[in-house]
Design a protein around this motif. Structure first.
Motif, PDB file in Angstrom:
ATOM      1  N   LEU A 311       0.838  -1.179   0.000  1.00  0.00           N
ATOM      2  CA  LEU A 311       0.000   0.000   0.000  1.00  0.00           C
ATOM      3  C   LEU A 311       0.883   1.243   0.000  1.00  0.00           C
ATOM      4  N   ARG A 313       1.004   5.804  -0.823  1.00  0.00           N
ATOM      5  CA  ARG A 313       0.256   7.030  -1.046  1.00  0.00           C
ATOM      6  C   ARG A 313       1.055   7.880  -2.041  1.00  0.00           C
ATOM      7  N   GLN A 326      -3.652  10.422  -2.769  1.00  0.00           N
ATOM      8  CA  GLN A 326      -4.466   9.234  -3.025  1.00  0.00           C
ATOM      9  C   GLN A 326      -3.668   7.972  -2.673  1.00  0.00           C
ATOM     10  N   GLY A 328      -3.048   3.777  -3.065  1.00  0.00           N
ATOM     11  CA  GLY A 328      -3.196   2.732  -4.037  1.00  0.00           C
ATOM     12  C   GLY A 328      -2.376   1.510  -3.690  1.00  0.00           C
ATOM     13  N   GLU A 329      -2.494   0.507  -4.509  1.00  0.00           N
ATOM     14  CA  GLU A 329      -1.816  -0.771  -4.298  1.00  0.00           C
ATOM     15  C   GLU A 329      -0.860  -1.005  -5.455  1.00  0.00           C
ATOM     16  N   GLN A 345      -7.068   3.139  -5.082  1.00  0.00           N
ATOM     17  CA  GLN A 345      -8.230   2.547  -4.426  1.00  0.00           C
ATOM     18  C   GLN A 345      -9.505   3.212  -4.915  1.00  0.00           C
ATOM     19  N   GLN A 347     -12.958   5.116  -5.231  1.00  0.00           N
ATOM     20  CA  GLN A 347     -13.546   6.264  -4.576  1.00  0.00           C
ATOM     21  C   GLN A 347     -14.886   6.545  -5.212  1.00  0.00           C
ATOM     22  N   GLU A 357     -18.377   3.513  -8.494  1.00  0.00           N
ATOM     23  CA  GLU A 357     -16.993   3.708  -8.099  1.00  0.00           C
ATOM     24  C   GLU A 357     -16.100   3.674  -9.344  1.00  0.00           C
ATOM     25  N   CYS A 359     -12.077   3.295 -10.686  1.00  0.00           N
ATOM     26  CA  CYS A 359     -10.720   2.843 -10.363  1.00  0.00           C
ATOM     27  C   CYS A 359      -9.786   3.236 -11.489  1.00  0.00           C
ATOM     28  N   LYS A 374       0.183  -1.771   6.517  1.00  0.00           N
ATOM     29  CA  LYS A 374      -0.992  -2.571   6.145  1.00  0.00           C
ATOM     30  C   LYS A 374      -1.987  -2.603   7.251  1.00  0.00           C
TER      31      LYS A 374
END
Length: 374
Positions: A311, A313, A326, A328-329, A345, A347, A357, A359, A374
């Motif tokens: 994870l 940002r 934001q 994300g992965e 992720q 929103q 939503e 993505c 995590k």
């Protein structure tokens, strides 16, 4: 000067006519004329004497010499200026042939060809005068015309007939012109008179031409001219044929050389195309190999501290500042840009009335990613 003996036909006997000419003390005696004779009388005397001693009429061995002697006399007495000078020299006793028969025998000053040419010219000139064709002189003139024809064949156009026919037609045109004038058609009459003059002149020219063409010397010249022209034409034809052959051979040789040159150019072009193709193929292979090696090196050098599923940002973005913050992965590294592929992720889109939503996957450098627990 005692008259010469004449035959039953009114002409001097051949031998006596020749002797009379060759024994003459001067030009006047040679043609049987008196010194006070007019130009027309001189011409008539010349014609009478020339006909009597003409080689085609007189078979005496010295007829040609006598004919030349008569022509020499006419060459002087037939020219007004030459006659005046001759008369002056004759009166002073200085005339070249005034010393008697011995010097009169010198006839080499006029050749036989010149004598025949002078005779034909005088005949044609006398034929142009209508009143000279009547009486005793007319008979002499007619005989002279016959003698002036071609001596070899005795054939050919009749100068007398040409001249007489032309004069007759010209007279008819003049009579028509006079009638037209009397009828008040002045233009028609003038045109007829002009046509008559032209026809008369043409008849005279034709008669002189016919008489001249019948002279042996003129015939020989014409035949020689024709032979020379034919020979020249043959030479010209041979030259043209030779030039044509040279041109054909040159063209064939040039075509062969051009074909060889084109073949060489075609082969060279083919080799050039092959060389270019090989060079392009080699460059592409090298580029592909270099690109593959570079990609491998880049992938090897790429950071591997962020495994999939981490994870993060997004932070510090300049061109897409709205994405900062934001979460994300991490999905992995993009082999083309060597950046991390981050799945943002989900929103809720407030502008979406349906509330669905959205993505998104972004490619982000490592320094713009902040690790999250995590």
């Amino acid at each position: 000067m005692a008259p010469a003996a004449e035959d039953s036909g009114g002409n001097a006997r051949p031998a006596e006519a020749v002797a009379r000419v060759l024994k003459a003390a001067d030009h006047y005696e040679a043609i049987g004329a008196i010194p006070s004779a007019s130009a027309a009388e001189i011409r008539g005397c010349y014609l009478r004497t020339a006909v009597r001693v003409h080689p085609d009429k007189n078979d005496h061995p010295d007829a040609t010499k006598a004919f030349q002697r008569v022509a020499a006399a006419w060459a002087v007495l037939g020219d007004e200026g030459a006659r005046q000078r001759y008369d002056a020299e004759r009166e002073s006793g200085a005339a070249p042939d005034n010393s008697g028969p011995k010097r009169c025998g010198q006839t080499n000053s006029v050749s036989s060809e010149e004598a025949f040419a002078a005779f034909a010219f005088v005949v044609a000139a006398c034929s142009q005068t209508p009143h000279s064709m009547v009486g005793e002189l007319g008979e002499v003139l007619f005989c002279a015309e016959q003698l002036a024809r071609m001596r070899q064949t005795g054939e050919g156009p009749d100068a007398r007939a040409l001249l007489g026919g032309g004069f007759a037609l010209a007279s008819g045109l003049r009579a028509f012109g006079a009638a037209a004038d009397a009828a008040g058609l002045e233009n028609v009459g003038a045109a007829a008179e002009r046509a008559a003059g032209v026809l008369r002149c043409a008849s005279q020219v034709a008669a002189v031409g016919v008489a001249a063409a019948q002279i042996p010397a003129v015939q020989e010249a014409l035949e020689g001219g024709k032979s020379a022209a034919a020979e020249r034409a043959q030479q010209l034809g041979s030259a043209v044929d030779g030039a044509r052959g040279v041109v054909r051979e040159g063209a064939a040789g040039a075509a062969v050389q051009l074909g060889s040159a084109l073949t060489s150019v075609g082969a060279w072009a083919q080799r050039a195309r092959q060389a270019v193709a090989e060079a392009v193929s080699t460059d592409e292979t090298c580029e592909e190999a270099g690109a593959g090696a570079g990609a491998s090196e880049s992938l090897e050098d790429a950071p591997t501290s962020l495994p999939e599923g981490t994870l993060v940002r997004l932070t510090g973005l300049q061109g897409a500042a709205h994405l900062n913050g934001q979460v994300g992965e991490v999905l992995g590294i993009d082999a083309e840009t060597l950046r991390y592929r981050v799945l943002l992720q989900a929103q809720t889109d407030v502008d979406n009335e349906k509330g669905t939503e959205a993505c998104d996957i972004k490619r982000v450098k490592l320094e713009n990613l902040e690790l999250l627990p995590k």
